[in-house]
Write a protein that holds these residues in place. Structure first.
Motif, PDB file in Angstrom:
ATOM      1  N   VAL A   1       0.834  -1.203   0.000  1.00  0.00           N
ATOM      2  CA  VAL A   1       0.000   0.000   0.000  1.00  0.00           C
ATOM      3  C   VAL A   1       0.876   1.264   0.000  1.00  0.00           C
ATOM      4  O   VAL A   1       0.683   2.182  -0.811  1.00  0.00           O
ATOM      5  N   THR A   2       1.883   1.287   0.899  1.00  0.00           N
ATOM      6  CA  THR A   2       2.721   2.492   0.933  1.00  0.00           C
ATOM      7  C   THR A   2       3.457   2.686  -0.392  1.00  0.00           C
ATOM      8  O   THR A   2       3.582   3.802  -0.898  1.00  0.00           O
ATOM      9  N   SER A   3       3.945   1.547  -0.944  1.00  0.00           N
ATOM     10  CA  SER A   3       4.692   1.740  -2.200  1.00  0.00           C
ATOM     11  C   SER A   3       3.780   2.245  -3.307  1.00  0.00           C
ATOM     12  O   SER A   3       4.162   3.083  -4.115  1.00  0.00           O
ATOM     13  N   THR A   4       2.541   1.725  -3.338  1.00  0.00           N
ATOM     14  CA  THR A   4       1.603   2.226  -4.363  1.00  0.00           C
ATOM     15  C   THR A   4       1.360   3.724  -4.174  1.00  0.00           C
ATOM     16  O   THR A   4       1.449   4.507  -5.117  1.00  0.00           O
ATOM     17  N   LEU A   5       1.053   4.119  -2.933  1.00  0.00           N
ATOM     18  CA  LEU A   5       0.790   5.534  -2.653  1.00  0.00           C
ATOM     19  C   LEU A   5       1.995   6.394  -3.000  1.00  0.00           C
ATOM     20  O   LEU A   5       1.886   7.424  -3.681  1.00  0.00           O
TER      21      LEU A   5
END
Lengths: 518, 238
Positions: free
Chosen positions: A105-109
């Motif tokens: 999730v963090t990498s996508t964001l």
């Protein structure tokens, strides 16, 4: 303007993934000696931090690789039993799951954030490039400069080749660059569609053909000025898609270019008319000085010779005849000078016509009167159709035409034969013909007798340099009419000229029956 | 021809042209004084009080039209202007400023003498009552009776036609510029009326000339205006 299109995007792909793997390996190596000091939760935090950094710097795919790799490395190196993928405590499964979800999730964001930042930076640079282009266009003084600025902008900012095509109603499209890009192939039909509809025209040319893929109309405030043809440099589908995405910006660019072209156009027009005015003034002052200088001695010559002819008491006959010959020749010379000067005036520049609405009869009568002695005893019969409308013409010049034609007719008519003037309505013009009973025109002469210094065949023994008819043609054509010569079936020549009719001003009828008032 | 010798002032910068003008005018029985520019011309005019001025428009020290303005301020004597053919605008300016007639260069001595004679005669009879009856061709106009007869038959003229004819006859032999005629006949010199002027002159020719396309009396001075040319017999007799 730097190259804006490329740059950071190249780090992605295999290079980015390798960097991500290296980062994960580095974190593992860093944590190995500290495995006993740090709680597993903190090691997880360090891996998550790595994934986040990778996402921020290297993009989504590298971050995803890093996320999965981190989970695997954590499991292998730090979860007991260490150096195996086996997990003794079932609670770590939750840790893995949470770690993976948080990492993804963090990498996508972060990757999205980065992409947006990159995109807006690119936008900002393009906007800046457009602004700079607008500034440069405002300083452009020639069409070639406008074209060059446009090409530089397209190449550097849009990664495309382009050319500015100006439209001319007579000549069609022409490139206004000094050296048009040779690789660019332009489809005139598509350019014309864009020009006529006023909308961009897109096409999908064969890859690598170098054909323009986009035609943008140059819509200026006054009128459509031309088209910009644009071809992507690397003829890939990605470039084309990008270009479609940039259509709005390209549209802005086109309107900037259009305004610049219009401005340059009006600057050129203003300069040209300035030059015209100056040279026209010079020409007319030279001509009037010349005219004065030539006419003054001729006036003296005619007058002095004539006073010898009229001398009291009369001179002896031979002397008097000589004086008459001098007078006649001087008058003839004055006529020639007038013709030459008129021709120079008519040919030197635009003829300024003092047009007025008037009946043609006015100049017919006055030219017959003016010629007087030069008609050499030939009577002139005027035949005119009943009710002729007013025609708009320059009376002095049309009188000149009639004088020249009558003079010619008198020169070639056998003695005692009438000369005829016939006036008739023909379609949308008024035709005036001068007819004589002379030998007519040589068969093959055609239009060439209206050229300067051209004379009919059988006239080598007669005076004249062949300017009269050339002057007639210049005057008639300046009025928007035409002139032609022909032989009449019943013998004799006929020169006929036409004047366009137009719409004469409406004249109020004067109330009649007011005899008592007069 | 008239009592005493009349003085004619010739303002012309070319000496040879002055010479034949002088001999021609002396043939007419006039005394001639000469000037070669606008300045000298005005001085001479003040000194010799000419009955006629022959004026070249292209003078080295100024515009001939300035001379006309200045001269007209104090003298009614007729002015005959000499000008080149292509300068219709100059002629119109000179006539509007108060010149009476013009000659186009080059011109013959006979023509000059005829014009000078006509101008002197017209000016000379200025004080006398103008003969109200004018005859030309088969036409007889009685300005006092307001009657126009052709071959003894009355000719119907509209008020404007009559006014136009009257102005032309009253200025017999003199070139009338378009502007002048428009002002006299229509009032105000509105250029948009100039087609009317041409049409009404056409009407007059239809009604009064033998051959309207080749008029003998109501003549067009192309680019300048119109002139009533009195018949030769009338000139000789007066």
């Amino acid at each position: 303007m730097g190259t804006v299109q490329h740059g950071d995007r190249d780090i992605q792909g295999w290079q980015g993934i390798a960097l991500a793997v290296a980062a994960c390996a580095a974190v593992t190596l860093l944590c190995l000696p500290l495995a006993n000091l740090l709680a597993p939760a903190n090691i997880v935090m360090l891996f998550l931090l790595t994934v986040l950094l990778v996402a921020v710097r290297l993009g989504l795919s590298a971050a995803l690789v890093a996320a999965f790799l981190s989970v695997a490395l954590f499991d292998f190196f730090f979860v007991p039993p260490r150096f195996s993928f086996e997990v003794s405590d079932g609670q770590y499964l939750v840790t893995f799951a949470v770690m993976l979800v948080v990492a993804v999730v963090t990498s996508t964001l972060a990757a999205n954030l980065r992409r947006n930042a990159l995109a807006s930076a690119l936008e900002a640079r393009r906007a800046r490039a457009l602004y700079e282009m607008a500034r440069e266009l405002s300083g452009a003084l020639t069409m070639a400069q406008v074209a060059e600025i446009t090409r530089v902008f397209l190449r550097n900012v849009m990664n495309a080749e382009g050319d500015v095509l100006l439209h001319d109603t007579q000549a069609g499209f022409r490139s206004c660059a000094e050296n048009a890009p040779p690789s660019l192939r332009i489809e005139p039909a598509l350019a014309l569609i864009a020009f006529e509809r006023g909308e961009p025209v897109r096409c999908n040319p064969l890859a690598g053909s170098g054909s323009a893929a986009l035609y943008l109309p140059l819509k200026a405030p006054m009128r459509m000025r031309g088209v910009i043809a644009v071809a992507p440099l690397e003829n890939s589908a990605a470039e084309l898609t990008d270009m479609q995405a940039q259509q709005e910006r390209l549209g802005t660019m086109a309107s900037l270019v259009a305004i610049a072209i219009e401005r340059v156009h009006y600057v050129e027009v203003a300069q040209r008319s300035q030059v015209d005015i100056v040279s026209e003034r010079l020409r007319s002052s030279i001509l009037s000085a010349l005219s004065h200088d030539l006419r003054t001695p001729l006036t003296a010559l005619v007058g002095l010779a004539d006073s010898l002819v009229e001398y009291r008491p009369p001179l002896a006959m031979p002397a008097r005849e000589t004086a008459m010959a001098i007078r006649d020749q001087s008058e003839y010379l004055a006529g020639l000078v007038t013709n030459l000067l008129d021709m120079a005036r008519l040919h030197a520049g635009k003829v300024t016509l003092r047009k007025e609405w008037q009946p043609i009869d006015e100049v017919i009568g006055s030219s017959i009167k003016l010629l007087g002695r030069a008609l050499a005893g030939h009577a002139v019969r005027v035949r005119r159709g009943g009710d002729l409308p007013l025609v708009e013409f320059d009376a002095v010049l049309i009188e000149r035409v009639l004088c020249n034609l009558l003079e010619n007719a008198a020169k070639y008519s056998p003695p005692d034969q009438d000369i005829g003037i016939e006036v008739a309505l023909q379609d949308d013009c008024l035709a005036v013909s001068v007819v004589d009973r002379g030998p007519g025109f040589p068969g093959e002469a055609g239009d060439s007798i209206f050229e300067m210094f051209v004379r009919g065949e059988h006239e080598s023994t007669r005076a004249g340099v062949g300017l009269g008819l050339a002057i007639c043609r210049a005057i008639v054509e300046a009025h928007g009419g035409s002139i032609r010569a022909m032989n009449r079936p019943e013998g004799g020549g006929c020169v006929s000229f036409s004047l366009p009719l137009g719409t004469p001003p409406a004249l109020d009828e004067e109330p009649t029956g007011l005899e008592e008032a007069s | 021809m008239t009592t005493g010798r009349l003085t004619v002032l010739v303002v012309e910068d070319e000496k040879l042209i002055r010479r034949f003008l002088r001999s021609a005018l002396e043939e007419e029985g006039c005394t001639v004084c000469e000037a070669d520019g606008v300045g000298r011309g005005l001085t001479e005019a003040g000194a010799c009080k000419p009955a006629l001025v022959v004026l070249d428009l292209g003078l080295p020290d100024g515009d001939g039209v300035d001379f006309i303005h200045n001269f007209r301020a104090w003298s009614e004597a007729p002015i005959l202007v000499l000008s080149a053919r292509s300068n219709e605008q100059d002629k119109v300016r000179a006539l509007d400023a108060g010149a009476d007639d013009y000659l186009t260069k080059p011109f013959g001595v006979g023509e000059l003498r005829a014009r000078a004679r006509a101008l002197l005669r017209r000016h000379g009879r200025h004080g006398d009552a103008v003969d109200p009856v004018v005859e030309f061709g088969s036409v007889r106009v009685d300005l006092s009776q307001r009657s126009v007869l052709r071959n003894g038959e009355p000719v119907h003229l509209t008020p404007i036609e009559y006014r136009l004819l009257r102005v032309l006859l009253a200025n017999s032999g003199k070139v009338m510029t378009q502007r002048h005629l428009l002002r006299e006949v229509w009032g105000g010199d509105r250029v948009e009326h100039s087609p009317y002027l041409r049409v009404y002159v056409g009407h007059l020719r239809q009604k009064l000339e033998e051959d309207p396309t080749q008029p003998t009396y109501l003549l067009t001075e192309t680019g300048v205006g119109y002139r009533f040319q009195p018949p030769v017999a009338a000139l000789e007799s007066s």
